[in-house]
Design a protein around this motif. Structure first.
Motif, PDB file in Angstrom:
ATOM      1  N   GLY A 192       7.694   4.840   4.423  1.00  0.00           N
ATOM      2  CA  GLY A 192       6.477   5.810   5.312  1.00  0.00           C
ATOM      3  C   GLY A 192       5.908   4.901   6.252  1.00  0.00           C
ATOM      4  N   ALA A 193       5.954   3.648   5.883  1.00  0.00           N
ATOM      5  CA  ALA A 193       5.332   2.692   7.026  1.00  0.00           C
ATOM      6  C   ALA A 193       5.823   2.733   8.579  1.00  0.00           C
ATOM      7  CB  ALA A 193       5.711   1.232   6.355  1.00  0.00           C
ATOM      8  N   GLU A 194       6.867   3.297   8.434  1.00  0.00           N
ATOM      9  CA  GLU A 194       7.510   3.611  10.169  1.00  0.00           C
ATOM     10  C   GLU A 194       6.543   4.591  10.610  1.00  0.00           C
ATOM     11  OE1 GLU A 194       9.394   6.618   7.394  1.00  0.00           O
ATOM     12  OE2 GLU A 194       8.988   4.540   7.337  1.00  0.00           O
ATOM     13  N   ALA A 195       5.757   5.276  10.236  1.00  0.00           N
ATOM     14  CA  ALA A 195       4.777   6.206  10.869  1.00  0.00           C
ATOM     15  C   ALA A 195       3.654   5.944  11.250  1.00  0.00           C
ATOM     16  CB  ALA A 195       4.620   7.326   9.780  1.00  0.00           C
ATOM     17  N   ALA A 196       3.312   4.638  11.123  1.00  0.00           N
ATOM     18  CA  ALA A 196       2.371   3.683  11.621  1.00  0.00           C
ATOM     19  C   ALA A 196       2.317   3.620  13.156  1.00  0.00           C
ATOM     20  CB  ALA A 196       1.886   2.447  10.928  1.00  0.00           C
ATOM     21  N   ASP A 197       1.301   3.079  13.688  1.00  0.00           N
ATOM     22  CA  ASP A 197       1.206   2.862  15.339  1.00  0.00           C
ATOM     23  C   ASP A 197       1.433   1.444  15.439  1.00  0.00           C
ATOM     24  OD1 ASP A 197      -0.094   5.149  16.406  1.00  0.00           O
ATOM     25  OD2 ASP A 197      -1.518   4.929  14.719  1.00  0.00           O
ATOM     26  N   SER A 198       1.103   0.358  14.723  1.00  0.00           N
ATOM     27  CA  SER A 198       1.643  -1.014  15.066  1.00  0.00           C
ATOM     28  C   SER A 198       1.798  -1.765  13.618  1.00  0.00           C
ATOM     29  CB  SER A 198       0.192  -1.582  15.752  1.00  0.00           C
ATOM     30  OG  SER A 198      -0.719  -1.391  14.664  1.00  0.00           O
ATOM     31  N   TRP A 199       2.300  -2.818  13.862  1.00  0.00           N
ATOM     32  CA  TRP A 199       2.942  -3.599  12.480  1.00  0.00           C
ATOM     33  C   TRP A 199       3.027  -5.056  13.107  1.00  0.00           C
ATOM     34  CZ3 TRP A 199       5.274   0.272  14.952  1.00  0.00           C
ATOM     35  CH2 TRP A 199       5.497   1.332  14.325  1.00  0.00           C
ATOM     36  N   GLU A 252       1.211   8.306   1.815  1.00  0.00           N
ATOM     37  CA  GLU A 252      -0.260   9.202   1.856  1.00  0.00           C
ATOM     38  C   GLU A 252      -1.201   8.587   2.443  1.00  0.00           C
ATOM     39  OE1 GLU A 252      -2.764  10.704  -2.125  1.00  0.00           O
ATOM     40  OE2 GLU A 252      -0.821   9.143  -2.414  1.00  0.00           O
ATOM     41  N   ALA A 253      -1.442   7.334   2.588  1.00  0.00           N
ATOM     42  CA  ALA A 253      -2.267   6.770   3.497  1.00  0.00           C
ATOM     43  C   ALA A 253      -2.273   7.010   4.957  1.00  0.00           C
ATOM     44  CB  ALA A 253      -2.677   5.152   3.210  1.00  0.00           C
ATOM     45  N   ILE A 254      -1.309   7.016   5.493  1.00  0.00           N
ATOM     46  CA  ILE A 254      -0.945   7.301   6.869  1.00  0.00           C
ATOM     47  C   ILE A 254      -1.244   8.853   7.184  1.00  0.00           C
ATOM     48  CG2 ILE A 254       0.713   7.592   8.691  1.00  0.00           C
ATOM     49  CD1 ILE A 254       1.871   4.904   7.875  1.00  0.00           C
ATOM     50  N   GLU A 255      -0.697   9.672   6.308  1.00  0.00           N
ATOM     51  CA  GLU A 255      -1.016  11.082   6.571  1.00  0.00           C
ATOM     52  C   GLU A 255      -2.533  11.516   6.486  1.00  0.00           C
ATOM     53  OE1 GLU A 255      -0.016  15.362   4.042  1.00  0.00           O
ATOM     54  OE2 GLU A 255       1.334  13.509   3.676  1.00  0.00           O
ATOM     55  N   LEU A 256      -3.254  10.881   5.513  1.00  0.00           N
ATOM     56  CA  LEU A 256      -4.777  10.862   5.437  1.00  0.00           C
ATOM     57  C   LEU A 256      -5.398  10.461   6.866  1.00  0.00           C
ATOM     58  CD1 LEU A 256      -5.646   9.885   1.804  1.00  0.00           C
ATOM     59  CD2 LEU A 256      -6.065  11.971   2.872  1.00  0.00           C
ATOM     60  N   ALA A 257      -4.811   9.184   7.263  1.00  0.00           N
ATOM     61  CA  ALA A 257      -5.316   8.631   8.505  1.00  0.00           C
ATOM     62  C   ALA A 257      -5.143   9.408   9.754  1.00  0.00           C
ATOM     63  CB  ALA A 257      -4.761   7.280   8.781  1.00  0.00           C
ATOM     64  N   ALA A 301      10.706  -6.680   3.748  1.00  0.00           N
ATOM     65  CA  ALA A 301      11.279  -5.793   2.595  1.00  0.00           C
ATOM     66  C   ALA A 301      12.278  -4.695   2.975  1.00  0.00           C
ATOM     67  CB  ALA A 301      10.215  -5.256   1.713  1.00  0.00           C
ATOM     68  N   ALA A 302      11.736  -4.073   4.262  1.00  0.00           N
ATOM     69  CA  ALA A 302      12.515  -2.958   5.063  1.00  0.00           C
ATOM     70  C   ALA A 302      13.970  -3.243   5.352  1.00  0.00           C
ATOM     71  CB  ALA A 302      11.841  -2.296   6.127  1.00  0.00           C
ATOM     72  N   ASP A 320       0.775  -1.224   0.038  1.00  0.00           N
ATOM     73  CA  ASP A 320       0.003   0.015  -0.016  1.00  0.00           C
ATOM     74  C   ASP A 320       1.019   1.399   0.046  1.00  0.00           C
ATOM     75  OD1 ASP A 320      -2.351  -1.362  -0.106  1.00  0.00           O
ATOM     76  OD2 ASP A 320      -2.536  -1.255   2.153  1.00  0.00           O
ATOM     77  N   PRO A 321       0.414   2.344  -0.569  1.00  0.00           N
ATOM     78  CA  PRO A 321       0.929   3.666  -0.393  1.00  0.00           C
ATOM     79  C   PRO A 321       1.088   4.327   0.867  1.00  0.00           C
ATOM     80  CG  PRO A 321      -1.061   4.206  -1.461  1.00  0.00           C
ATOM     81  CD  PRO A 321      -1.037   2.598  -1.011  1.00  0.00           C
TER      82      PRO A 321
END
Length: 455
Positions: free
Chosen positions: A275-282, A241-246, A263-264, A237-238
């Motif tokens: 950008g995935a590092e800006a999420a809350d959980s993984w 952009e998606a996390i900024e919107l959320a 992949a990281a 997923d992008p």
């Protein structure tokens, strides 16, 4: 302790591992045939443990699938790295209940080191908490439980005390091609079916569709679930952009990275996780890309307090450590020492070895795509960006015939599925032992099977 049973198990294990290069990948015995060989009547008296192991190995031999083989490409299962396998034998022998820090200091030390190594390799916030659970489903469950409880807490509702009945509820937004285990975890958590956001032709969530879904919202708190590695296309997923919107809507963002999170760790594919590092959980499944034995999922939550508030418990009979307990990060109290195997494979491979592991998976996937495209009548349907290849061989009937033909041939295991309303043959590369020769053997078998359709 009598060691003859262990000696026999060791001998059978080595025989099994030595057979993988040449044996058929699919099993040759049915469930009923294995059950008949085992015998269904429980004996009245005891049986010598070594005899039990010999009987088990002999009865199960023909019913085993060579999933550790370099030619198993089904279900993103992965293999077992030698260091992880050997460590897993120690895990069973040591028999440590890894829930309490004071009870098992060895595992707690290993878990803390493995936690730091994982966060470093994956480029995730170093303050995050890492829990070792049974697999990808429970990793999603654990992360989403932390998100559910924290988002409701912010809305003034304490799930731990008041439960879900009467709560403000939650909106959970997911991409149209998220993995089904996300929905399963949400069901376990009492959150029901999620709201589906449109995805593109590779299964990536469309940011404009996410924006529209967020704008249609009400006063309920929101969670957004993104995906690192579509099970058919391998697409990501992008995230940026998606996390900024959320974030603009105060949402909790979770990334389901069952096989794609790693992949990281590979420089050539790290951009997929940008950008995935800006999420809350993984979440990820260590038996997939990292190649440790079952069962070992990994749940990662940025906010340690939120995870502990959701998962933790306290009993007067337990020995509590001021540093916190391992079981405060997972749904289980009693559990095997899963971090031992993760530490072993990371220590064995090192940073460069993990990167090379991921890159080889991707290189093999590209070789499969090139080889399949060269087969008359075959077509690769996805952009091969990671480790997944989906192919059609013309009509749905022809494709299903190739899938069945490959299982009958036995050279390799390639899975049938359905994607974008078409039958597909799916190749998932996720085994450390897969070689270029394995890819060549599999493509040779695939050409023979496809040619046999008589087109």
């Amino acid at each position: 302790m009598e060691n003859s049973a262990l000696d026999r198990a060791h001998a059978h294990a080595l025989t099994w591992l030595a057979s993988l290069d040449e044996r058929r990948v699919p099993p040759t015995a049915t469930v009923a045939e294995v059950a008949a060989s085992l015998g269904t009547d429980l004996p009245d008296g005891p049986t010598d443990p070594a005899e039990v192991i010999d009987h088990l190995a002999a009865a199960c031999e023909l019913g085993l699938t060579a999933t550790p083989s370099g030619r198993f490409f089904g279900f993103v299962i992965g293999g077992t790295h030698p260091a992880a396998l050997a460590a897993d034998w120690l895990v069973s022998a040591w028999d440590q209940n890894s829930g309490l820090r004071t009870l098992t200091p060895a595992h707690s030390a290993v878990e803390e080191i493995a936690e730091a190594w994982l966060l470093d390799l994956l480029g995730l916030p170093e303050e995050s908490a890492v829990g070792f659970v049974t697999g990808g489903t429970m990793a999603n469950f654990t992360c989403l439980a932390a998100g559910r409880d924290e988002m409701l807490r912010r809305a003034g509702w304490d799930v731990k005390v008041e439960g879900l009945v009467g709560s403000p509820g939650l909106r959970v937004l997911v991409g149209a091609e998220r993995h089904d285990t996300v929905d399963l975890a949400l069901r376990y958590l009492g959150l029901g079916a999620p709201e589906v956001v449109a995805a593109d032709d590779q299964g990536r969530l469309i940011p404009d569709a996410l924006r529209e879904a967020l704008e249609r919202g009400d006063d309920r708190p929101v969670m957004v679930v993104l995906q690192a590695g579509n099970v058919h296309s391998g697409a990501f997923d992008p995230f940026t952009e998606a996390i900024e919107l959320a974030r603009a809507y105060g949402a909790w963002v979770h990334v389901d990275g069952a096989f794609g999170l790693f992949a990281a760790a590979a420089p050539a594919h790290r951009h997929l996780m940008a950008g995935a590092e800006a999420a809350d959980s993984w979440s990820t499944d260590a038996h997939k890309t990292l190649n440790v034995p079952y069962d070992c999922g990994i749940a990662i939550v940025r906010d340690r307090a939120a995870l502990r508030a959701s998962m933790g418990m306290h009993g007067d009979y337990l020995i509590h450590d001021a540093a916190g307990e391992p079981f405060d990060k997972v749904p289980e109290i009693s559990r095997r020492g899963r971090a031992f195997t993760v530490w072993a494979v990371l220590r064995s491979l090192g940073r460069d070895g993990v990167a090379d592991l991921v890159e080889r998976f991707c290189s093999h996937a590209q070789a499969f795509a090139t080889g399949i495209d060269a087969i008359e009548g075959a077509e690769v349907l996805n952009d091969v960006v990671f480790t997944q290849v989906c192919a059609s061989f013309g009509s749905d009937d022809a494709t299903r015939a190739v899938v069945q033909g490959m299982l009958t041939d036995g050279t390799a295991w390639t899975t049938g599925s359905r994607w974008h309303d078409r039958a597909v043959l799916r190749v998932s590369v996720s085994n450390w032992s897969t070689s270029e020769a394995d890819v060549t053997r599999t493509l040779t078998a695939l050409r023979v099977v496809a040619a046999g359709l008589g087109r």
